[in-house]
Scaffold this motif. Structure first.
Motif, mmCIF file in Angstrom:
data_model
loop_
_atom_site.group_PDB
_atom_site.id
_atom_site.type_symbol
_atom_site.label_atom_id
_atom_site.label_comp_id
_atom_site.label_asym_id
_atom_site.label_seq_id
_atom_site.Cartn_x
_atom_site.Cartn_y
_atom_site.Cartn_z
ATOM 1 N N ARG A 190 0.840 -1.214 0.000
ATOM 2 C CA ARG A 190 0.000 0.000 0.000
ATOM 3 C C ARG A 190 0.866 1.252 0.000
ATOM 4 N N ASP A 191 1.915 1.235 0.817
ATOM 5 C CA ASP A 191 2.850 2.348 0.909
ATOM 6 C C ASP A 191 3.492 2.681 -0.428
ATOM 7 N N PHE A 192 3.900 1.641 -1.129
ATOM 8 C CA PHE A 192 4.626 1.805 -2.392
ATOM 9 C C PHE A 192 3.691 1.955 -3.583
ATOM 10 N N SER A 193 2.410 1.758 -3.359
ATOM 11 C CA SER A 193 1.456 1.702 -4.467
ATOM 12 C C SER A 193 1.370 3.010 -5.229
ATOM 13 N N ASP A 194 1.310 2.870 -6.547
ATOM 14 C CA ASP A 194 1.063 4.020 -7.398
ATOM 15 C C ASP A 194 -0.332 3.864 -7.996
ATOM 16 N N THR A 195 -1.119 2.941 -7.435
ATOM 17 C CA THR A 195 -2.404 2.573 -8.010
ATOM 18 C C THR A 195 -3.560 3.035 -7.128
ATOM 19 N N LEU A 196 -3.397 2.885 -5.814
ATOM 20 C CA LEU A 196 -4.510 3.169 -4.916
ATOM 21 C C LEU A 196 -4.869 4.650 -4.940
ATOM 22 N N GLY A 197 -6.168 4.901 -4.949
ATOM 23 C CA GLY A 197 -6.658 6.269 -4.971
ATOM 24 C C GLY A 197 -6.791 6.834 -6.377
ATOM 25 N N ARG A 198 -6.353 6.064 -7.370
ATOM 26 C CA ARG A 198 -6.401 6.599 -8.742
ATOM 27 C C ARG A 198 -7.516 5.985 -9.556
ATOM 28 N N GLU A 199 -7.906 6.725 -10.601
ATOM 29 C CA GLU A 199 -8.873 6.196 -11.555
ATOM 30 C C GLU A 199 -8.151 5.159 -12.403
ATOM 31 N N VAL A 200 -8.762 3.992 -12.508
ATOM 32 C CA VAL A 200 -8.122 2.946 -13.310
ATOM 33 C C VAL A 200 -9.135 2.347 -14.278
ATOM 34 N N SER A 201 -8.585 1.761 -15.310
ATOM 35 C CA SER A 201 -9.408 0.966 -16.192
ATOM 36 C C SER A 201 -8.798 -0.429 -16.167
ATOM 37 N N VAL A 202 -9.634 -1.430 -15.932
ATOM 38 C CA VAL A 202 -9.145 -2.798 -15.830
ATOM 39 C C VAL A 202 -9.751 -3.621 -16.957
ATOM 40 N N ARG A 203 -8.886 -4.243 -17.716
ATOM 41 C CA ARG A 203 -9.382 -5.122 -18.777
ATOM 42 C C ARG A 203 -9.523 -6.540 -18.224
ATOM 43 N N LEU A 204 -10.747 -7.054 -18.273
ATOM 44 C CA LEU A 204 -11.035 -8.404 -17.763
ATOM 45 C C LEU A 204 -11.577 -9.218 -18.918
ATOM 46 N N GLY A 205 -10.702 -9.876 -19.631
ATOM 47 C CA GLY A 205 -11.166 -10.615 -20.807
ATOM 48 C C GLY A 205 -11.831 -9.654 -21.767
ATOM 49 N N ASP A 206 -13.149 -9.796 -21.984
ATOM 50 C CA ASP A 206 -13.826 -8.928 -22.952
ATOM 51 C C ASP A 206 -14.567 -7.780 -22.250
ATOM 52 N N LEU A 230 -18.539 -2.074 -5.315
ATOM 53 C CA LEU A 230 -17.135 -2.440 -5.175
ATOM 54 C C LEU A 230 -16.884 -3.753 -5.917
ATOM 55 N N GLU A 231 -15.923 -3.737 -6.833
ATOM 56 C CA GLU A 231 -15.600 -4.953 -7.575
ATOM 57 C C GLU A 231 -14.233 -5.467 -7.151
ATOM 58 N N ARG A 232 -14.131 -6.793 -7.107
ATOM 59 C CA ARG A 232 -12.886 -7.417 -6.670
ATOM 60 C C ARG A 232 -12.194 -8.026 -7.884
ATOM 61 N N VAL A 233 -10.989 -7.578 -8.158
ATOM 62 C CA VAL A 233 -10.270 -8.042 -9.334
ATOM 63 C C VAL A 233 -9.111 -8.940 -8.907
ATOM 64 N N LEU A 234 -9.168 -10.194 -9.317
ATOM 65 C CA LEU A 234 -8.107 -11.135 -8.939
ATOM 66 C C LEU A 234 -6.978 -11.149 -9.953
ATOM 67 N N SER A 235 -7.342 -10.958 -11.225
ATOM 68 C CA SER A 235 -6.291 -10.836 -12.231
ATOM 69 C C SER A 235 -6.840 -10.012 -13.378
ATOM 70 N N GLY A 236 -5.971 -9.228 -13.961
ATOM 71 C CA GLY A 236 -6.403 -8.353 -15.051
ATOM 72 C C GLY A 236 -5.309 -7.361 -15.346
ATOM 73 N N ASP A 237 -5.527 -6.592 -16.400
ATOM 74 C CA ASP A 237 -4.558 -5.588 -16.823
ATOM 75 C C ASP A 237 -5.062 -4.226 -16.405
ATOM 76 N N VAL A 238 -4.248 -3.514 -15.642
ATOM 77 C CA VAL A 238 -4.686 -2.215 -15.140
ATOM 78 C C VAL A 238 -4.022 -1.091 -15.914
ATOM 79 N N GLN A 239 -4.828 -0.095 -16.281
ATOM 80 C CA GLN A 239 -4.285 1.138 -16.858
ATOM 81 C C GLN A 239 -4.585 2.265 -15.904
ATOM 82 N N LEU A 240 -3.572 3.084 -15.607
ATOM 83 C CA LEU A 240 -3.788 4.220 -14.714
ATOM 84 C C LEU A 240 -4.328 5.377 -15.545
ATOM 85 N N LEU A 241 -5.490 5.908 -15.146
ATOM 86 C CA LEU A 241 -6.101 6.961 -15.961
ATOM 87 C C LEU A 241 -5.692 8.341 -15.470
ATOM 88 N N ARG A 242 -5.861 8.615 -14.192
ATOM 89 C CA ARG A 242 -5.382 9.900 -13.657
ATOM 90 C C ARG A 242 -5.238 9.830 -12.152
#
Ligand code: BTN
Length: 242
Positions: A190-206, A230-242
């Motif tokens: 959590r400390d090192f995360s550059d993901t938490l608190g940000r808008e993300v787009s997650v690709r989950l298959g289709d 709240l959605e729980r993502v176990l695996s997927g590709d994350v894009q950081l939006l802003r």
């Protein structure tokens, strides 16, 4: 513990898997100057400039049930992030385990394992770090999305020293994980995360999920707040939006 060094291999992870099958021990490392068939996550290939970057794979024989083996990926990302910060680059982690600097990728981790229902035979952690590659040496499609420690720091980083530091950090965090479980890893992630608190787009298959990355849970899954809940993502590709 042996460190297996090669000028050139297809993939250090393939060599490590082979060694693991032949009985190699926990902590053995395979490192190569060049890979001709480096592999990334999700079937992608991994570019590694010969002599400029680092490609290594570590064989682990963790005392963990297979369902918890994915925690090791986050252990590795925390250790690697710390090593990169020690080298003077304020990197962050993009879920689950990419190291990024100003939203560009510095390093990736590929975790593979062989297990039975209740026992892990081996895990191979494959780590690729862009150490001294210059932006102009990157393939064109990677230039906008990748960078290196040298680019971020403005001067080259000695690769052997960085490898030693990364392995030391990895050992420390693996020990911590073995002794104290996932709790401290989750906190450091959590400390090192550059993901938490940000808008993300997650690709989950289709399907594509857009929302705010809120947290990771005690299994390392990403929790994303969307309009629908709240959605729980176990695996997927994350894009950081802003
Ligand atoms: C990713 O971000 O997709 C993971 C990249 C992992 C690359 C490393 S380089 C060393 C090891 N050998 C491989 O073929 N892949 C991993």
């Amino acid at each position: 513990r042996p460190l297996h060094y090669f000028e050139e291999v297809g993939s250090t992870s393939d060599v490590a898997k082979q060694l693991a099958e032949e009985g190699a021990e926990h902590g053995e490392v395979v490192v190569a100057e060049a890979q001709t068939a480096g592999r990334g996550r999700r079937g992608r290939s991994w570019f590694s400039a010969a002599g400029r970057n680092l490609a290594f794979s570590v064989i682990l024989r963790p005392d963990l049930p297979p369902q918890r083996a994915s925690e090791l990926t986050l252990v590795a990302s925390v250790a690697l992030c710390q090593a990169v910060r020690d080298a003077g680059v304020e990197a962050g982690i993009k879920w689950p385990n990419d190291l990024v600097y100003q939203d560009r990728k510095l390093a990736g981790i590929l975790t593979e394992m062989e297990a039975e229902a209740d026992r892990v035979h081996w895990v191979v952690l494959g780590v690729g770090v862009n150490v001294n590659v210059r932006e102009a040496e990157l393939p064109e499609d990677l230039r906008p999305i990748a960078t290196s420690l040298a680019e971020a720091r403005g001067e080259p980083v000695p690769r052997a020293l960085f490898l030693a530091a990364a392995l030391t950090r990895l050992e420390e965090w693996l020990d911590r994980h073995a002794e104290e479980g996932f709790g401290p890893i989750r906190a450091a992630w959590r400390d090192f995360s550059d993901t938490l608190g940000r808008e993300v787009s997650v690709r989950l298959g289709d399907r594509e999920l857009v929302g705010t990355a809120e947290d990771i849970d005690d299994a390392g899954a990403l929790l994303v707040r969307t309009g629908g809940g709240l959605e729980r993502v176990l695996s997927g590709d994350v894009q950081l939006l802003r």
